[in-house]
Design an enzyme around this catalytic site. Structure first.
Site, PDB file in Angstrom:
ATOM      1  N   CYS A   1      13.370  18.032  -4.074  1.00  0.00           N
ATOM      2  CA  CYS A   1      12.059  18.492  -3.602  1.00  0.00           C
ATOM      3  C   CYS A   1      11.940  18.589  -2.082  1.00  0.00           C
ATOM      4  CB  CYS A   1      10.972  17.614  -4.202  1.00  0.00           C
ATOM      5  SG  CYS A   1      11.107  17.585  -6.000  1.00  0.00           S
TER       6      CYS A   1
ATOM      7  N   HIS B   1       3.218  20.649  -8.077  1.00  0.00           N
ATOM      8  CA  HIS B   1       4.413  20.334  -7.292  1.00  0.00           C
ATOM      9  C   HIS B   1       5.452  21.402  -7.585  1.00  0.00           C
ATOM     10  CE1 HIS B   1       7.587  18.561  -5.222  1.00  0.00           C
ATOM     11  NE2 HIS B   1       7.627  17.344  -5.744  1.00  0.00           N
TER      12      HIS B   1
ATOM     13  N   HIS C   1       3.277  15.236   1.417  1.00  0.00           N
ATOM     14  CA  HIS C   1       4.070  15.530   0.215  1.00  0.00           C
ATOM     15  C   HIS C   1       3.156  15.300  -0.999  1.00  0.00           C
ATOM     16  CE1 HIS C   1       7.532  16.267  -2.184  1.00  0.00           C
ATOM     17  NE2 HIS C   1       7.593  15.052  -2.679  1.00  0.00           N
TER      18      HIS C   1
END
Lengths: 395, 263
Positions: free
Chosen positions: A162, A324, A290
């Site tokens: 990620c 996400h 994040h």
């Protein structure tokens, strides 16, 4: 570092195709998360799916690259005049002087998942129409972009889970500063697949409701998909072009799927980005977190942010809107950071109702409109990989 | 534009090539190459839980990376790293795809976190304690040179030592037929911006369209069959201690020219 300019950029996700729709969704507090109806997935979760990917057709000479991930890449390239901007850059610099660095975590793995359902009942062989190189392989999306533009300069997929498409900016910066290339097409493309949906489910990290980053009762993430691209050059094309000012990259050296509990790696990445940009924490006007909405990520990141910035820097996670988007998150949130700078908009974190009292931060529950000059964006990933980017406006 | 770096350590593991020191004579052709399956050592640098969960890619990366760093007499915790692989952990990928094609799709957490392309980088951090930058790349058959370019630009631009690892493992069937990598193969290099006492060779890299060098016999078969083995001509030139130039396969007509000289 010598600043680099995002002379063109674009983003496509569940909140919109291209920058206008993306900005309008952010301004209107619209989330792209919906109950999961993807493929045959039987999980109770929400996803940020890009509509219409099944109808996207790749250019015919690149048809062997046909898979969901490359369709998403192609749809993304077609927005905001990005393709033409790259063609103009080719005229300016030459095909051999432009690098391609695309972040992805799962690339076209969905194609292989589907092919495994169609194995020969006797031999176990995959169907003849399955093409590993141009669909499954991690590089396929970068290769697709490279071949479409017929680039002959350096090229790679960056695949550190990620943080992938935040770290593309790091690779491009080094190549540009080393003088190997004059410009770079960077970006992130990651698309829905069963590996990530069932994988995050196995870790009990999928929320049953739209994810609520930094909420006291956050209970996991919502997976999304996105394609975001930027053209990086060493000089601006317009006086209000957004600059990339600093990059910090670090590793947790702690655990494969849990962040360092005090956010040590995250803190190092943010500090290094500030140092590279020659800035102090007080110079940052907004932090795009994040903020995955898993209990451990937000706790670790929150501690690290508070340790460096105190509790007064406005911040939010836009994953409540987009989900996400994994390997595309860094690129997607770079584009959101650029929009925030350009349109004086610090976007609210959607779905969050009650901010976790343990995380003492100025977490935005409403959009805040004010001219901002510098934004820090965080992207962290499995394997303890961390990357922080700092963007700024010159005017 | 030439990029200069100094090689301070080398790691090598592949079929019939059991470590850099054990392989130098084979690469010089002073002792014969004998084909033998790659033997992956148990990753003793990992804590027991991680050791149990580690697959072939992790074992390979730890073996070649630590061999290179030991030769250079450095502490791995001080080094940034670059990992390139043409396909990460093939066995694990097959196991996940197989399970997802059934009605019981409950893949295990270990399977899932081992599925990321940066799985070796993650375990590397746990084994070495390095909190430095770790870049993880893939460029299909061009993965080794993509990693080498990333590493050399780190060295030159960020003025730092770095360890670069290019590692490939096999896929089992049915993926093997689509991607027939015959065995595990890894190369690691410790690169430095300055000529130090432990420098083995100086390399000067630029992009070229010249034809890539090939090798002889079974080493050529390895070079062609495994993407990470595309770096073998460079290791052969180093083993032979001869100043000269090698050209490595990279992307289509774009290749890497490497001038090699010895201190």
């Amino acid at each position: 570092m010598n600043p680099l300019w995002l002379t063109h950029y674009t983003a496509t996700s569940s909140i919109g195709r291209g920058l206008d729709q993306t900005l309008s969704a952010l301004q209107g507090l619209r989330s792209g998360l919906n109950p999961c109806r993807f493929d045959t997935v039987d999980l109770e979760t929400f996803i940020g799916e890009v509509a219409g990917l099944d109808e996207v057709r790749l250019p015919s000479h690149l048809s062997e690259y046909d898979c969901r991930n490359n369709r998403l890449a192609w749809l993304g390239l077609l927005q905001d005049g990005f393709e033409q901007a790259v063609r103009d850059a080719i005229k300016k610099y030459g095909r051999h002087r432009i690098g391609v660095f695309i972040g992805t975590s799962t690339s076209g793995i969905l194609q292989t998942e589907l092919a495994y359902r169609r194995r020969d009942s006797e031999t176990g062989a995959l169907p003849d129409d399955f093409i590993y190189r141009t669909t499954h392989n991690t590089y396929s999306v970068a290769d697709f972009v490279r071949r479409h533009f017929e680039f002959s300069g350096p090229s790679a997929a960056i695949s550190s889970a990620c943080s992938s498409s935040a770290k593309v900016f790091g690779s491009a910066r080094r190549m540009m500063e080393a003088g190997l290339i004059d410009a770079a097409v960077v970006g992130g493309v990651d698309s829905l697949c069963l590996t990530t949906l069932y994988g995050f489910n196995s870790l009990e990290l999928l929320s049953k409701e739209p994810c609520r980053p930094y909420d006291a009762r956050r209970n996991g993430l919502s997976i999304g998909e996105a394609a975001a691209f930027a053209l990086l050059e060493k000089s601006p094309q317009d006086e209000d072009d957004i600059m990339l000012l600093g990059i910090g990259e670090s590793s947790d050296a702690y655990h494969m799927s849990s962040p360092h509990p005090e956010g040590l790696g995250a803190k190092i990445a943010m500090q290094d980005a500030l140092r590279m940009a020659n800035l102090q924490p007080s110079d940052i006007d907004y932090i795009n977190l994040h903020g995955t909405a898993t209990p451990s990520n937000d706790a670790a990141e929150g501690i690290a942010v508070q340790a460096l910035f105190g509790k007064d820097t406005p911040c939010s996670s836009t994953k409540g809107a987009t989900g996400h988007t994994l390997g595309a998150a860094g690129g997607m949130e770079a584009a959101i950071s650029a929009l925030a700078l350009k349109h004086s908009l610090m976007p609210a974190g959607l779905n969050t109702k009650q901010i976790d009292p343990a995380l003492q931060l100025d977490y935005l529950l409403e959009n805040r409109e004010r001219k901002i000059h510098r934004v820090l964006s965080n992207s962290f990933g499995f394997g303890g990989t961390n990357c922080s980017l700092i963007f700024g406006r010159s005017a | 534009m030439k990029l200069v770096a100094y090689i301070e350590g080398i790691g090598l593991l592949g079929p019939g090539l059991a470590g850099w020191h054990a392989s130098e004579a084979i690469l010089c052709a002073s002792s014969p190459y004998q084909a033998q399956k790659t033997v992956l050592p148990s990753p003793s640098s990992l804590p027991p839980a991680e050791r149990r969960r580690s697959g072939a890619l992790v074992k390979l990366a730890l073996a070649v990376g630590l061999e290179a760093i030991e030769t250079a007499r450095l502490n791995p915790a001080d080094l940034p790293s670059v990992f390139s692989s043409s396909g990460a952990d093939g066995e694990n990928c097959h196991a996940i795809c197989e399970m997802l094609a059934t009605s019981d799709r409950q893949i295990s957490p270990t399977r899932f976190h081992n599925s990321v392309h940066n799985t070796a980088a993650g375990y590397w951090g746990i084994a070495t304690g390095s909190m430095k930058n770790s870049s993880v790349l893939c460029a299909f058959d061009a993965s080794l040179c993509a990693g080498l370019l990333e590493a050399v630009t780190q060295v030159v631009v960020d003025n730092t030592r770095t360890v670069m690892l290019a590692c490939d493992t096999q896929y089992p069937e049915p993926l093997f037929r689509s991607r027939p990598i015959p065995d595990a193969f890894g190369i690691a290099l410790v690169l430095s911006p300055e000529r130090s006492a432990q420098a083995i060779a100086e390399i000067s890299i630029e992009l070229t369209e010249d034809k890539a060098d090939s090798m002889d016999g079974q080493l050529e078969a390895l070079r062609v069959a495994i993407p990470a083995a595309r770096g073998l001509p460079m290791l052969q030139a180093i083993a032979m201690r001869q100043n000269g130039r090698v050209v490595l396969d990279y992307l289509d007509a774009t290749r890497l020219s490497i001038d090699i000289s010895f201190p």
